[in-house]
Design a protein around this motif. Structure first.
Motif, PDB file in Angstrom:
ATOM      1  N   MET A   1      -3.512   3.575  15.195  1.00 28.39           N
ATOM      2  CA  MET A   1      -3.848   2.909  13.951  1.00 28.39           C
ATOM      3  C   MET A   1      -3.415   3.715  12.744  1.00 28.39           C
ATOM      4  O   MET A   1      -3.284   4.946  12.824  1.00 28.39           O
ATOM      5  CB  MET A   1      -5.372   2.713  13.868  1.00 28.39           C
ATOM      6  CG  MET A   1      -5.883   1.649  14.810  1.00 28.39           C
ATOM      7  SD  MET A   1      -7.461   2.110  15.594  1.00 28.39           S
ATOM      8  CE  MET A   1      -6.915   3.137  16.950  1.00 28.39           C
ATOM      9  N   TRP A   2      -3.164   3.010  11.665  1.00 33.65           N
ATOM     10  CA  TRP A   2      -2.981   3.637  10.365  1.00 33.65           C
ATOM     11  C   TRP A   2      -4.037   3.081   9.428  1.00 33.65           C
ATOM     12  O   TRP A   2      -4.230   1.865   9.329  1.00 33.65           O
ATOM     13  CB  TRP A   2      -1.591   3.356   9.808  1.00 33.65           C
ATOM     14  CG  TRP A   2      -0.526   4.152  10.501  1.00 33.65           C
ATOM     15  CD1 TRP A   2       0.238   3.764  11.558  1.00 33.65           C
ATOM     16  CD2 TRP A   2      -0.132   5.493  10.193  1.00 33.65           C
ATOM     17  NE1 TRP A   2       1.087   4.779  11.931  1.00 33.65           N
ATOM     18  CE2 TRP A   2       0.883   5.851  11.100  1.00 33.65           C
ATOM     19  CE3 TRP A   2      -0.529   6.427   9.232  1.00 33.65           C
ATOM     20  CZ2 TRP A   2       1.507   7.097  11.081  1.00 33.65           C
ATOM     21  CZ3 TRP A   2       0.083   7.663   9.219  1.00 33.65           C
ATOM     22  CH2 TRP A   2       1.096   7.990  10.132  1.00 33.65           C
ATOM     23  N   TYR A   3      -4.729   3.985   8.773  1.00 31.14           N
ATOM     24  CA  TYR A   3      -5.726   3.626   7.786  1.00 31.14           C
ATOM     25  C   TYR A   3      -5.245   4.089   6.413  1.00 31.14           C
ATOM     26  O   TYR A   3      -4.552   5.103   6.288  1.00 31.14           O
ATOM     27  CB  TYR A   3      -7.074   4.294   8.087  1.00 31.14           C
ATOM     28  CG  TYR A   3      -7.897   3.617   9.163  1.00 31.14           C
ATOM     29  CD1 TYR A   3      -7.639   3.837  10.511  1.00 31.14           C
ATOM     30  CD2 TYR A   3      -8.925   2.747   8.817  1.00 31.14           C
ATOM     31  CE1 TYR A   3      -8.400   3.219  11.487  1.00 31.14           C
ATOM     32  CE2 TYR A   3      -9.689   2.125   9.788  1.00 31.14           C
ATOM     33  CZ  TYR A   3      -9.414   2.366  11.122  1.00 31.14           C
ATOM     34  OH  TYR A   3     -10.169   1.748  12.092  1.00 31.14           O
ATOM     35  N   ARG A   4      -5.672   3.363   5.400  1.00 34.01           N
ATOM     36  CA  ARG A   4      -5.394   3.743   4.015  1.00 34.01           C
ATOM     37  C   ARG A   4      -6.738   3.998   3.357  1.00 34.01           C
ATOM     38  O   ARG A   4      -7.694   3.232   3.534  1.00 34.01           O
ATOM     39  CB  ARG A   4      -4.655   2.612   3.294  1.00 34.01           C
ATOM     40  CG  ARG A   4      -4.360   2.871   1.834  1.00 34.01           C
ATOM     41  CD  ARG A   4      -3.504   1.734   1.273  1.00 34.01           C
ATOM     42  NE  ARG A   4      -4.195   0.457   1.350  1.00 34.01           N
ATOM     43  CZ  ARG A   4      -3.600  -0.716   1.170  1.00 34.01           C
ATOM     44  NH1 ARG A   4      -2.301  -0.785   0.934  1.00 34.01           N
ATOM     45  NH2 ARG A   4      -4.300  -1.839   1.236  1.00 34.01           N
ATOM     46  N   GLN A   5      -6.798   5.074   2.587  1.00 31.89           N
ATOM     47  CA  GLN A   5      -8.053   5.421   1.925  1.00 31.89           C
ATOM     48  C   GLN A   5      -7.798   5.710   0.456  1.00 31.89           C
ATOM     49  O   GLN A   5      -7.050   6.642   0.118  1.00 31.89           O
ATOM     50  CB  GLN A   5      -8.710   6.639   2.589  1.00 31.89           C
ATOM     51  CG  GLN A   5     -10.070   6.980   2.025  1.00 31.89           C
ATOM     52  CD  GLN A   5     -10.715   8.175   2.699  1.00 31.89           C
ATOM     53  OE1 GLN A   5     -10.071   8.954   3.390  1.00 31.89           O
ATOM     54  NE2 GLN A   5     -12.021   8.329   2.510  1.00 31.89           N
TER      55      GLN A   5
ATOM     56  N   ALA B   1      -2.359   6.494  -2.264  1.00 29.01           N
ATOM     57  CA  ALA B   1      -3.609   6.629  -1.508  1.00 29.01           C
ATOM     58  C   ALA B   1      -3.411   7.729  -0.475  1.00 29.01           C
ATOM     59  O   ALA B   1      -2.331   8.319  -0.377  1.00 29.01           O
ATOM     60  CB  ALA B   1      -3.965   5.319  -0.810  1.00 29.01           C
ATOM     61  N   THR B   2      -4.448   7.978   0.298  1.00 32.13           N
ATOM     62  CA  THR B   2      -4.326   8.860   1.456  1.00 32.13           C
ATOM     63  C   THR B   2      -4.137   7.988   2.695  1.00 32.13           C
ATOM     64  O   THR B   2      -4.890   7.034   2.897  1.00 32.13           O
ATOM     65  CB  THR B   2      -5.575   9.743   1.617  1.00 32.13           C
ATOM     66  OG1 THR B   2      -5.704  10.591   0.485  1.00 32.13           O
ATOM     67  CG2 THR B   2      -5.467  10.608   2.873  1.00 32.13           C
ATOM     68  N   TYR B   3      -3.142   8.307   3.499  1.00 30.66           N
ATOM     69  CA  TYR B   3      -2.842   7.552   4.715  1.00 30.66           C
ATOM     70  C   TYR B   3      -3.231   8.384   5.926  1.00 30.66           C
ATOM     71  O   TYR B   3      -2.815   9.533   6.075  1.00 30.66           O
ATOM     72  CB  TYR B   3      -1.356   7.178   4.758  1.00 30.66           C
ATOM     73  CG  TYR B   3      -1.040   6.116   3.726  1.00 30.66           C
ATOM     74  CD1 TYR B   3      -0.857   6.462   2.392  1.00 30.66           C
ATOM     75  CD2 TYR B   3      -0.977   4.770   4.076  1.00 30.66           C
ATOM     76  CE1 TYR B   3      -0.627   5.499   1.436  1.00 30.66           C
ATOM     77  CE2 TYR B   3      -0.732   3.799   3.127  1.00 30.66           C
ATOM     78  CZ  TYR B   3      -0.560   4.165   1.808  1.00 30.66           C
ATOM     79  OH  TYR B   3      -0.335   3.206   0.849  1.00 30.66           O
ATOM     80  N   LEU B   4      -4.053   7.789   6.767  1.00 31.35           N
ATOM     81  CA  LEU B   4      -4.601   8.480   7.923  1.00 31.35           C
ATOM     82  C   LEU B   4      -4.124   7.810   9.201  1.00 31.35           C
ATOM     83  O   LEU B   4      -4.245   6.592   9.346  1.00 31.35           O
ATOM     84  CB  LEU B   4      -6.129   8.420   7.898  1.00 31.35           C
ATOM     85  CG  LEU B   4      -6.825   8.970   6.661  1.00 31.35           C
ATOM     86  CD1 LEU B   4      -8.071   8.178   6.350  1.00 31.35           C
ATOM     87  CD2 LEU B   4      -7.193  10.418   6.881  1.00 31.35           C
ATOM     88  N   CYS B   5      -3.599   8.592  10.113  1.00 30.80           N
ATOM     89  CA  CYS B   5      -3.350   8.042  11.436  1.00 30.80           C
ATOM     90  C   CYS B   5      -4.602   8.259  12.285  1.00 30.80           C
ATOM     91  O   CYS B   5      -5.360   9.211  12.057  1.00 30.80           O
ATOM     92  CB  CYS B   5      -2.129   8.681  12.099  1.00 30.80           C
ATOM     93  SG  CYS B   5      -2.257  10.448  12.407  1.00 30.80           S
TER      94      CYS B   5
ATOM     95  N   THR C   1      -9.791   9.372  16.897  1.00 34.21           N
ATOM     96  CA  THR C   1      -9.386  10.732  16.550  1.00 34.21           C
ATOM     97  C   THR C   1      -8.381  10.626  15.427  1.00 34.21           C
ATOM     98  O   THR C   1      -7.342   9.978  15.582  1.00 34.21           O
ATOM     99  CB  THR C   1      -8.784  11.456  17.762  1.00 34.21           C
ATOM    100  OG1 THR C   1      -9.747  11.488  18.815  1.00 34.21           O
ATOM    101  CG2 THR C   1      -8.422  12.889  17.393  1.00 34.21           C
ATOM    102  N   PHE C   2      -8.703  11.256  14.300  1.00 32.13           N
ATOM    103  CA  PHE C   2      -7.903  11.121  13.092  1.00 32.13           C
ATOM    104  C   PHE C   2      -6.992  12.316  12.873  1.00 32.13           C
ATOM    105  O   PHE C   2      -7.297  13.442  13.265  1.00 32.13           O
ATOM    106  CB  PHE C   2      -8.818  11.019  11.862  1.00 32.13           C
ATOM    107  CG  PHE C   2      -9.444   9.678  11.656  1.00 32.13           C
ATOM    108  CD1 PHE C   2     -10.654   9.362  12.255  1.00 32.13           C
ATOM    109  CD2 PHE C   2      -8.838   8.730  10.844  1.00 32.13           C
ATOM    110  CE1 PHE C   2     -11.243   8.132  12.069  1.00 32.13           C
ATOM    111  CE2 PHE C   2      -9.423   7.485  10.633  1.00 32.13           C
ATOM    112  CZ  PHE C   2     -10.623   7.183  11.251  1.00 32.13           C
ATOM    113  N   GLY C   3      -5.880  12.049  12.190  1.00 34.04           N
ATOM    114  CA  GLY C   3      -5.098  13.117  11.593  1.00 34.04           C
ATOM    115  C   GLY C   3      -5.737  13.508  10.264  1.00 34.04           C
ATOM    116  O   GLY C   3      -6.687  12.866   9.801  1.00 34.04           O
ATOM    117  N   GLN C   4      -5.205  14.549   9.657  1.00 32.66           N
ATOM    118  CA  GLN C   4      -5.813  15.065   8.434  1.00 32.66           C
ATOM    119  C   GLN C   4      -5.577  14.152   7.240  1.00 32.66           C
ATOM    120  O   GLN C   4      -6.303  14.219   6.255  1.00 32.66           O
ATOM    121  CB  GLN C   4      -5.270  16.464   8.144  1.00 32.66           C
ATOM    122  CG  GLN C   4      -6.065  17.236   7.107  1.00 32.66           C
ATOM    123  CD  GLN C   4      -5.662  18.687   7.027  1.00 32.66           C
ATOM    124  OE1 GLN C   4      -4.935  19.192   7.873  1.00 32.66           O
ATOM    125  NE2 GLN C   4      -6.129  19.372   6.011  1.00 32.66           N
ATOM    126  N   GLY C   5      -4.567  13.285   7.332  1.00 33.31           N
ATOM    127  CA  GLY C   5      -4.254  12.392   6.220  1.00 33.31           C
ATOM    128  C   GLY C   5      -3.137  12.944   5.356  1.00 33.31           C
ATOM    129  O   GLY C   5      -3.047  14.157   5.144  1.00 33.31           O
TER     130      GLY C   5
END
Lengths: 113, 115
Positions: free
Chosen positions: A34-38, A85-89, A102-106
């Motif tokens: 997944m990719w999240y945007r924050q 934004a910050t993009y998180l895998c 389990t996330f990456g640091q962004g």
């Protein structure tokens, strides 16, 4: 060693540029990607979701997963200032741990006009 | 439809005190998750509820942390006694049935500062 590695940036690009974000991982059990945007002071919101290897496109966004290399990417075409934004895998193994992401640091992205 | 809500948005306490964070998931979501991000680090999983049961609590750091979800609706996360290293942003997320791809909807987080 972290399970998921992501370059925190920051990354600054001009409006209209193609942005490439990526993550590497070490756990071969991961099968959901997944990719999240924050945005600042907000919670992460899901941008793209991919199961196993392959590509997925949604508008200006393309997600790629290469399980053989343990490498995932997110491409943003025609980037806009609103993409800043910050993009998180994030990844999960499924099974009984289906809920554990389990996330990456962004990566902090700034798109300037 | 209301999203995931968290209360308080910000809490400042002294070392040794107790703090309780609350999360209200999206109505109808059986799955509820807690995550934490400490400064400079990645968001880390704490635990996962399915209704009122703990499905996975492998990320809970120690026994100073207690999560509950009585009745399968809202959840609380209590830290007692708080330590300096507990400072960070605590996120709650919720999702529907696992048969639907597991999109987790996140709340805005509670920023905890332990002095």
């Amino acid at each position: 060693q972290k399970e998921v590695e992501q370059d925190p940036g920051p990354l600054s690009v001009p409006e209209g540029a193609i942005v490439s974000l990526n993550c590497t991982y070490s756990n071969s059990a991961f099968q959901y990607f997944m990719w999240y945007r924050q945005y600042s002071r907000k919670g992460p919101e899901l941008l793209m979701y991919t199961y196993s290897s392959g590509n997925k496109e949604d508008g200006r966004f393309t997600a790629q997963v290469d399980k053989s290399s343990k490498y995932i990417s997110l491409f943003i075409r025609d980037s806009q200032p609103s993409d800043s934004a910050t993009y998180l895998c994030a990844m999960s193994a499924g099974g009984t741990s289906y809920g554990k992401l389990t996330f990456g640091q962004g990566t902090i992205l700034t798109v300037h006009p | 439809e209301a999203g995931v809500t968290q209360f308080p948005s910000h809490s400042v306490i002294e070392k040794g005190q107790t703090v309780t964070l609350r999360c209200d998931p999206i109505s109808g979501h059986d799955n509820l998750y807690w995550y934490r991000r400490v400064m400079g680090k990645e968001i880390k999983f704490l635990l996962h509820f399915v209704k009122e049961s703990k499905q996975d609590e492998s990320g809970m750091p120690n026994n100073r942390f207690l999560a509950e979800r009585t009745g399968g609706t809202y959840s609380t996360l209590k830290v007692q006694p708080a330590e300096l290293e507990d400072s960070g942003v605590y996120f709650c997320a919720s999702s529907q049935d696992r048969l639907v791809h597991n999109e987790q909807f996140f709340g805005p987080g509670t920023r905890l500062t332990v002095l």
